[in-house]
Design a protein around this motif. Structure first.
Motif, PDB file in Angstrom:
ATOM      1  N   HIS A  10      36.388  -2.078  83.699  1.00  0.00           N
ATOM      2  CA  HIS A  10      36.757  -1.421  84.948  1.00  0.00           C
ATOM      3  C   HIS A  10      38.098  -0.706  84.829  1.00  0.00           C
ATOM      4  O   HIS A  10      38.816  -0.548  85.821  1.00  0.00           O
ATOM      5  N   ILE A  11      38.454  -0.312  83.606  1.00  0.00           N
ATOM      6  CA  ILE A  11      39.696   0.418  83.370  1.00  0.00           C
ATOM      7  C   ILE A  11      39.521   1.269  82.117  1.00  0.00           C
ATOM      8  O   ILE A  11      38.864   0.840  81.160  1.00  0.00           O
ATOM      9  N   ASP A  12      40.066   2.468  82.151  1.00  0.00           N
ATOM     10  CA  ASP A  12      40.099   3.307  80.962  1.00  0.00           C
ATOM     11  C   ASP A  12      41.377   2.981  80.199  1.00  0.00           C
ATOM     12  O   ASP A  12      42.466   2.980  80.774  1.00  0.00           O
ATOM     13  N   VAL A  13      41.228   2.710  78.911  1.00  0.00           N
ATOM     14  CA  VAL A  13      42.391   2.408  78.083  1.00  0.00           C
ATOM     15  C   VAL A  13      43.021   3.734  77.679  1.00  0.00           C
ATOM     16  O   VAL A  13      42.511   4.444  76.815  1.00  0.00           O
ATOM     17  N   THR A  14      44.107   4.074  78.345  1.00  0.00           N
ATOM     18  CA  THR A  14      44.777   5.342  78.098  1.00  0.00           C
ATOM     19  C   THR A  14      45.578   5.254  76.801  1.00  0.00           C
ATOM     20  O   THR A  14      45.907   4.152  76.332  1.00  0.00           O
ATOM     21  N   PRO A  15      45.911   6.391  76.215  1.00  0.00           N
ATOM     22  CA  PRO A  15      46.758   6.369  75.019  1.00  0.00           C
ATOM     23  C   PRO A  15      48.110   5.682  75.266  1.00  0.00           C
ATOM     24  O   PRO A  15      48.644   5.019  74.381  1.00  0.00           O
ATOM     25  N   ALA A  16      48.648   5.816  76.473  1.00  0.00           N
ATOM     26  CA  ALA A  16      49.921   5.161  76.788  1.00  0.00           C
ATOM     27  C   ALA A  16      49.771   3.642  76.793  1.00  0.00           C
ATOM     28  O   ALA A  16      50.619   2.917  76.252  1.00  0.00           O
ATOM     29  N   TYR A  20      51.514   1.038  74.158  1.00  0.00           N
ATOM     30  CA  TYR A  20      52.346  -0.063  74.646  1.00  0.00           C
ATOM     31  C   TYR A  20      51.862  -1.395  74.087  1.00  0.00           C
ATOM     32  O   TYR A  20      52.670  -2.234  73.669  1.00  0.00           O
ATOM     33  N   ILE A  21      50.548  -1.595  74.064  1.00  0.00           N
ATOM     34  CA  ILE A  21      49.981  -2.835  73.517  1.00  0.00           C
ATOM     35  C   ILE A  21      50.308  -2.941  72.038  1.00  0.00           C
ATOM     36  O   ILE A  21      50.718  -4.005  71.548  1.00  0.00           O
ATOM     37  N   GLU A  22      50.119  -1.851  71.296  1.00  0.00           N
ATOM     38  CA  GLU A  22      50.425  -1.871  69.865  1.00  0.00           C
ATOM     39  C   GLU A  22      51.898  -2.167  69.620  1.00  0.00           C
ATOM     40  O   GLU A  22      52.243  -2.932  68.723  1.00  0.00           O
ATOM     41  N   GLN A  23      52.775  -1.591  70.435  1.00  0.00           N
ATOM     42  CA  GLN A  23      54.215  -1.840  70.300  1.00  0.00           C
ATOM     43  C   GLN A  23      54.530  -3.316  70.534  1.00  0.00           C
ATOM     44  O   GLN A  23      55.293  -3.926  69.786  1.00  0.00           O
ATOM     45  N   LYS A  24      53.949  -3.899  71.576  1.00  0.00           N
ATOM     46  CA  LYS A  24      54.221  -5.303  71.889  1.00  0.00           C
ATOM     47  C   LYS A  24      53.661  -6.237  70.822  1.00  0.00           C
ATOM     48  O   LYS A  24      54.286  -7.244  70.477  1.00  0.00           O
ATOM     49  N   LEU A  25      52.482  -5.923  70.289  1.00  0.00           N
ATOM     50  CA  LEU A  25      51.884  -6.794  69.280  1.00  0.00           C
ATOM     51  C   LEU A  25      52.528  -6.609  67.913  1.00  0.00           C
ATOM     52  O   LEU A  25      52.465  -7.511  67.074  1.00  0.00           O
ATOM     53  N   GLU A  26      53.150  -5.460  67.668  1.00  0.00           N
ATOM     54  CA  GLU A  26      53.867  -5.250  66.403  1.00  0.00           C
ATOM     55  C   GLU A  26      55.049  -6.208  66.283  1.00  0.00           C
ATOM     56  O   GLU A  26      55.416  -6.593  65.176  1.00  0.00           O
ATOM     57  N   ARG A  27      55.634  -6.591  67.409  1.00  0.00           N
ATOM     58  CA  ARG A  27      56.738  -7.557  67.387  1.00  0.00           C
ATOM     59  C   ARG A  27      56.304  -8.870  66.754  1.00  0.00           C
ATOM     60  O   ARG A  27      57.109  -9.589  66.183  1.00  0.00           O
ATOM     61  N   LEU A  28      55.016  -9.196  66.871  1.00  0.00           N
ATOM     62  CA  LEU A  28      54.503 -10.458  66.349  1.00  0.00           C
ATOM     63  C   LEU A  28      54.301 -10.420  64.838  1.00  0.00           C
ATOM     64  O   LEU A  28      54.071 -11.452  64.220  1.00  0.00           O
ATOM     65  N   ASP A  29      54.390  -9.226  64.237  1.00  0.00           N
ATOM     66  CA  ASP A  29      54.223  -9.098  62.790  1.00  0.00           C
ATOM     67  C   ASP A  29      55.328  -9.804  62.021  1.00  0.00           C
ATOM     68  O   ASP A  29      55.144 -10.160  60.869  1.00  0.00           O
ATOM     69  N   ARG A  30      56.472 -10.028  62.651  1.00  0.00           N
ATOM     70  CA  ARG A  30      57.579 -10.666  61.941  1.00  0.00           C
ATOM     71  C   ARG A  30      57.248 -12.106  61.546  1.00  0.00           C
ATOM     72  O   ARG A  30      57.881 -12.660  60.673  1.00  0.00           O
TER      73      ARG A  30
END
Length: 180
Positions: A10-16, A20-30
C-alpha cells in the motif's frame, strides 16, 4: 550489505525512501556480520485519523536471523527506530559471538581485551516448568492465557492433534503458532 528484497504494501517505494533505507542500513555494515537484508514497508489506514507507517527488517547473519518491526506516524521515523533496534541487536550478537570465541582466556582479561562490559553474560535457563497439555481449541487456549495473565500459552490443539502456541500480539489481537 546487500538488500535482497525491498517491497512496499500500500505504498510506492520512492527513490528517496530507498536511498534513506540504504543509508541507515549501511551504518550496520561496521559490525561486519550482516550478509543480506529484507525490508518491507507497510502503510495501514485504520480508525485513527493518522496513517500508521510500518517497517519490517530481517537481517541474515551467520548462524541466525535478526528482525525488527517498528511503526510510527512518519515512515522516516519508523525507519530510524528500526535501525536503532537492529544496531542494538547486532551489538549484542557480536558481543556474544566474540565472547564465545574467547572463552579460553580468563573472563576479565577477555572482557578487557575486547572492550566488553563485564555485566554481559550468556543467557541461561533459570527455571523449568512441566505441565499437562490438555486438548483444547485455540480460542480456549487464548481464554486460558488471559485467565493466567501470560503473554503466551502452549497447548495441544484438539482440531489438528499438534502442539500449538497462542500469543498476544502488539496490536492486541492473538497469534497462533503450529508446526506443519
Amino acid at each position: 550489505m546487500k538488500i535482497t528484497q525491498l517491497s512496499g504494501r500500500h505504498i510506492d517505494v520512492t527513490p528517496a525512501l530507498r536511498a534513506y533505507i540504504e543509508q541507515k542500513l549501511e551504518r550496520l555494515d561496521r559490525f561486519g556480520e550482516v550478509t543480506s537484508a529484507r525490508v518491507t514497508l507497510t502503510v495501514k489506514e485504520g480508525r485513527e485519523a493518522a496513517r500508521r507507517n510500518r517497517i519490517e527488517v530481517q537481517l541474515n547473519v551467520p548462524g541466525g536471523v535478526l528482525r525488527a518491526e517498528e511503526a510510527h506516524a512518519d515512515m522516516y521515523a519508523a525507519i530510524d527506530r528500526a535501525s536503532d533496534v537492529l544496531e542494538r541487536q547486532l551489538r549484542k550478537f557480536k558481543t556474544r559471538t566474540l565472547k564465545q570465541r574467547h572463552t579460553a582466556l580468563p573472563e576479565t582479561a577477555a572482557a578487557q581485551e575486547l572492550g566488553l562490559a563485564e555485566d554481559v553474560y550468556p543467557p541461561e535457563i533459570v527455571r523449568q516448568k512441566r505441565f499437562e497439555m490438555r486438548p483444547m481449541t485455540p480460542e480456549d487456549a487464548a481464554l486460558q492465557m488471559e485467565d493466567l495473565g501470560h503473554d503466551f500459552y502452549v497447548f495441544s490443539n484438539m482440531n489438528t492433534g499438534n502442539c500449538g502456541v497462542v500469543y498476544r500480539r502488539k496490536d492486541g489481537h492473538y497469534g497462533l503458532i503450529e508446526p506443519k
